[in-house]
Design a protein around this motif. Structure first.
Motif, short mmCIF file in Angstrom:
data_model
loop_
_atom_site.label_atom_id
_atom_site.label_comp_id
_atom_site.label_asym_id
_atom_site.label_seq_id
_atom_site.Cartn_x
_atom_site.Cartn_y
_atom_site.Cartn_z
N PHE A 1 12.61 73.32 130.05
CA PHE A 1 13.76 72.60 129.35
C PHE A 1 15.14 72.86 129.83
CE2 PHE A 1 16.42 71.43 125.88
CZ PHE A 1 16.47 69.86 125.86
N LEU A 2 15.56 74.00 129.61
CA LEU A 2 16.83 74.28 129.71
C LEU A 2 17.20 74.32 131.28
CD1 LEU A 2 17.48 77.47 127.15
CD2 LEU A 2 18.26 74.93 126.99
N GLY A 3 16.41 74.57 132.31
CA GLY A 3 16.60 74.40 133.50
C GLY A 3 16.67 73.01 133.83
N SER A 4 15.94 72.30 133.43
CA SER A 4 15.92 70.89 133.73
C SER A 4 17.07 70.19 133.12
CB SER A 4 14.80 69.94 133.30
OG SER A 4 13.43 70.52 133.70
N ALA A 5 17.50 70.66 131.76
CA ALA A 5 18.85 70.17 131.62
C ALA A 5 19.97 70.52 132.19
CB ALA A 5 19.17 70.64 129.94
N ALA A 6 19.95 71.75 132.67
CA ALA A 6 21.11 72.03 133.63
C ALA A 6 21.21 71.41 135.07
CB ALA A 6 21.05 73.56 133.94
N MET A 7 20.39 71.11 135.63
CA MET A 7 20.05 70.32 136.71
C MET A 7 20.39 68.97 136.49
SD MET A 7 19.50 72.16 139.36
CE MET A 7 19.21 70.78 140.55
N LEU A 8 20.22 68.33 135.25
CA LEU A 8 20.59 67.08 135.10
C LEU A 8 22.14 66.68 134.98
CD1 LEU A 8 19.52 64.02 134.57
CD2 LEU A 8 19.48 64.81 132.20
N LEU A 9 22.50 67.88 134.23
CA LEU A 9 24.18 68.03 133.85
C LEU A 9 24.68 68.16 135.34
CD1 LEU A 9 24.18 69.76 130.73
CD2 LEU A 9 24.64 67.52 130.84
N ILE A 10 24.39 69.00 136.11
CA ILE A 10 24.94 69.10 137.38
C ILE A 10 24.92 67.79 138.24
CG2 ILE A 10 24.50 70.46 139.73
CD1 ILE A 10 23.57 72.98 138.10
N VAL A 11 23.97 67.27 138.42
CA VAL A 11 23.73 65.64 139.04
C VAL A 11 24.59 64.76 138.36
CG1 VAL A 11 22.03 64.02 139.76
CG2 VAL A 11 21.20 66.22 139.91
N LEU A 12 24.68 64.72 137.01
CA LEU A 12 25.67 63.94 136.53
C LEU A 12 26.92 64.13 136.83
CD1 LEU A 12 25.96 61.67 134.36
CD2 LEU A 12 25.98 63.20 132.60
N TYR A 13 27.43 65.49 136.85
CA TYR A 13 28.92 65.64 137.14
C TYR A 13 29.30 65.37 138.41
CZ TYR A 13 32.93 68.67 138.51
OH TYR A 13 33.95 69.16 138.91
N HIS A 14 28.13 65.62 139.47
CA HIS A 14 28.52 65.41 140.81
C HIS A 14 28.67 63.79 141.01
CE1 HIS A 14 27.62 69.23 141.71
NE2 HIS A 14 28.48 69.34 142.52
N PHE A 15 27.84 63.10 140.24
CA PHE A 15 27.85 61.56 140.29
C PHE A 15 29.02 61.15 139.74
CE2 PHE A 15 27.37 57.56 138.18
CZ PHE A 15 26.98 56.80 139.31
#
Length: 50
Positions: free
Chosen positions: A13-27
């Motif tokens: 869960f935490l790894g998936s949340a971190a990746m989602l936040l990274i993608v959102l930040y770059h977008f």
């Protein structure tokens, strides 16, 4: 005490949340106003002699 399966689920869960936040930040960074202004440099007007 936390079991192995709970720890595994938490890590996923935490790894998936971190990746989602990274993608959102770059977008958001790519589509920001500052980035759009920096992408289109101002062209200096040429003065030609007549």
């Amino acid at each position: 005490m936390i079991s192995d399966s709970q720890l595994y689920s938490l890590a996923i869960f935490l790894g998936s949340a971190a990746m989602l936040l990274i993608v959102l930040y770059h977008f958001l960074e790519i589509n920001s106003e500052e980035h759009a202004a920096a992408e289109k440099p101002k062209v200096a007007a040429r003065k030609t002699k007549s």
